[in-house]
Scaffold this motif. Structure first.
Motif, PDB file in Angstrom:
ATOM      1  N   SER A   1      19.602  -8.396  -2.186  1.00 13.44           N
ATOM      2  CA  SER A   1      20.184  -9.705  -2.490  1.00 13.44           C
ATOM      3  C   SER A   1      19.980 -10.680  -1.335  1.00 13.44           C
ATOM      4  N   GLY A   2      18.742 -10.688  -0.816  1.00 15.68           N
ATOM      5  CA  GLY A   2      18.349 -11.643   0.210  1.00 15.68           C
ATOM      6  C   GLY A   2      18.605 -11.212   1.633  1.00 15.68           C
ATOM      7  N   GLU A   3      19.402 -10.168   1.844  1.00 14.27           N
ATOM      8  CA  GLU A   3      19.730  -9.705   3.194  1.00 14.27           C
ATOM      9  C   GLU A   3      18.754  -8.610   3.619  1.00 14.27           C
ATOM     10  N   ILE A   4      18.146  -8.785   4.796  1.00 17.26           N
ATOM     11  CA  ILE A   4      17.251  -7.746   5.306  1.00 17.26           C
ATOM     12  C   ILE A   4      18.073  -6.525   5.695  1.00 17.26           C
ATOM     13  N   ARG A   5      17.778  -5.401   5.074  1.00 23.00           N
ATOM     14  CA  ARG A   5      18.512  -4.165   5.325  1.00 23.00           C
ATOM     15  C   ARG A   5      17.671  -3.122   6.062  1.00 23.00           C
ATOM     16  N   GLN A   6      16.371  -3.143   5.853  1.00 21.54           N
ATOM     17  CA  GLN A   6      15.474  -2.209   6.523  1.00 21.54           C
ATOM     18  C   GLN A   6      14.262  -2.975   7.046  1.00 21.54           C
ATOM     19  N   GLU A   7      13.805  -2.618   8.223  1.00 21.93           N
ATOM     20  CA  GLU A   7      12.607  -3.220   8.775  1.00 21.93           C
ATOM     21  C   GLU A   7      11.980  -2.240   9.759  1.00 21.93           C
ATOM     22  N   GLY A   8      10.748  -1.848   9.494  1.00 17.43           N
ATOM     23  CA  GLY A   8      10.088  -0.888  10.363  1.00 17.43           C
ATOM     24  C   GLY A   8       8.595  -0.923  10.150  1.00 17.43           C
ATOM     25  N   ARG A   9       7.904   0.051  10.761  1.00 19.57           N
ATOM     26  CA  ARG A   9       6.464   0.185  10.611  1.00 19.57           C
ATOM     27  C   ARG A   9       6.125   1.638  10.339  1.00 19.57           C
ATOM     28  N   THR A  10       5.082   1.833   9.577  1.00 22.89           N
ATOM     29  CA  THR A  10       4.714   3.201   9.210  1.00 22.89           C
ATOM     30  C   THR A  10       4.223   3.999  10.416  1.00 22.89           C
ATOM     31  N   LYS A  11       3.892   3.343  11.527  1.00 19.99           N
ATOM     32  CA  LYS A  11       3.503   4.082  12.727  1.00 19.99           C
ATOM     33  C   LYS A  11       4.672   4.898  13.269  1.00 19.99           C
ATOM     34  N   ASP A  12       5.881   4.585  12.831  1.00 16.14           N
ATOM     35  CA  ASP A  12       7.061   5.303  13.297  1.00 16.14           C
ATOM     36  C   ASP A  12       7.344   6.573  12.498  1.00 16.14           C
ATOM     37  N   MET A  13       6.491   6.880  11.516  1.00 13.53           N
ATOM     38  CA  MET A  13       6.656   8.145  10.792  1.00 13.53           C
ATOM     39  C   MET A  13       6.539   9.321  11.760  1.00 13.53           C
ATOM     40  N   LEU A  14       7.359  10.330  11.573  1.00  8.24           N
ATOM     41  CA  LEU A  14       7.231  11.558  12.355  1.00  8.24           C
ATOM     42  C   LEU A  14       5.971  12.320  11.964  1.00  8.24           C
ATOM     43  N   PHE A  15       5.652  12.296  10.669  1.00  9.31           N
ATOM     44  CA  PHE A  15       4.465  12.961  10.149  1.00  9.31           C
ATOM     45  C   PHE A  15       3.643  11.927   9.387  1.00  9.31           C
ATOM     46  N   SER A  16       2.362  11.836   9.727  1.00 10.96           N
ATOM     47  CA  SER A  16       1.514  10.827   9.124  1.00 10.96           C
ATOM     48  C   SER A  16       1.234  11.137   7.660  1.00 10.96           C
TER      49      SER A  16
END
Length: 347
Positions: free
Chosen positions: A267-282
């Protein structure tokens, strides 16, 4: 290329609509779906190309015998069958898209618009790029911050896999319908991997070659069932709890799946923000690991985990509410938008 599964729909899906159940809430008949590709044109314009029908016109202009039958055999409408056909089907799809792209810009070319082969994006309703995956596999705690916010004492040493029922898959702009019995519905924005070729006991390099492409996913979860009752499969598998879309972006379009921004808004509020480089397993490691446990087949879908910021980790928890709009955007892959609707009588 951005592949879509679609049906003609006179409603513009970008126009706000009431949240009461109506004809738009009736699931699409998957047997009536067509395989298409998104076509960008003009300034911000977007259309959908019916790939088999475009190829049929091209073959007809080349005096091929039975062009419609030939085109349908080369580009099956069912996404799983299309993926099973492998590289030849993908090459035919590219041939059809290139023909349609040229025809749209050529005043003397065939009028694919009036023939209903190239239609405005607003005139179609998209299904999930893979409406009925053979297997729908999730990966738990694949981002360190998410693992910690969920109370993990240590980080996993190998991918933690689980299954969701393939029946819970819906498309972009379909509703997430929360059942009466669920009191703690949550969101999880994720990168989804679509398997394109059979893979058994492969290494990471072979695993990469087995990937057809990527789409955006929302691993909707009923935390009261998953956590409080210990019913992990049930809590992940309610109908409509796996929106996928908007398109299957073929792997050649994604230079590095481990360097993509991912953002979830509720509902317009940013709740998650990240990058896939932060995956523990690719992505490659996940596909390879899974392939040593069971054979991966064309049309299987793997949800690769979610960054931190889920509703359950908020204080107080921020569960999905009736009328919420969940928007998940992944760089280079697309934007998935779904409204939340509680079953009538649900709290």
């Amino acid at each position: 290329m951005q592949l879509v599964s679609f049906a003609l729909d006179p409603r513009d899906p970008l126009v706000s609509r009431t949240r009461d159940a109506g004809p738009e809430d009736v699931p699409l008949d998957r047997h009536a779906l067509r395989l298409g590709a998104l076509l960008e044109y003009g300034e911000g314009g977007q259309a959908v190309v019916d790939l088999a029908r475009a190829l049929a016109v091209k073959l007809g202009r080349e005096d091929a015998g039975a062009p419609e039958a030939e085109a349908e055999s080369r580009i099956p409408a069912d996404p799983r069958r299309f993926l099973e056909h492998g590289a030849p089907a993908l090459a035919s799809a590219r041939e059809a898209l290139a023909f349609a792209t040229a025809a749209v810009s050529d005043y003397e070319g065939p009028d694919l618009r009036s023939a209903g082969i190239v239609v405005p994006r607003s005139s179609v309703r998209l299904s999930s790029p893979v409406p009925q995956p053979g297997k729908l596999i999730g990966v738990a705690r694949n981002y360190a911050d998410h693992a910690r916010e969920r109370g993990a004492a240590s980080l996993p040493e190998e991918p933690v896999l689980f299954l969701k029922a393939s029946s819970c898959v819906v498309g972009p702009r379909d509703d997430i319908v929360v059942p009466h019995a669920v009191t703690q519905p949550d969101y999880e924005g994720e990168l989804a991997v679509v398997v394109g070729s059979r893979a058994t006991a492969v290494g990471p390099r072979e695993a990469t070659a087995a990937i057809a492409g990527y789409c955006v996913a929302n691993d909707v979860s009923a935390r009261d069932y998953q956590n409080v009752r210990g019913q992990h499969f049930i809590g992940k598998s309610c109908d409509t709890f796996a929106p996928l879309g908007p398109a299957l972006v073929t792997s050649d379009e994604i230079a590095d799946p481990q360097d993509l921004g991912i953002r979830t808004r509720v509902s317009g509020e940013i709740r998650q923000e990240g990058r896939t480089k932060d995956m523990l397993f690719s992505v490659a490691e996940i596909v390879a690991f899974a392939s040593h446990l069971f054979t991966l087949e064309p049309g299987d879908v793997i949800l690769t985990g979610t960054p931190s910021g889920v509703g359950a980790a908020s204080d107080p928890p921020r569960w999905l509410r009736d009328g919420d709009v969940v928007e998940i955007e992944i760089e280079g892959v697309g934007r998935l938008v779904n409204h939340v609707r509680f079953e009538r009588g649900a709290s």
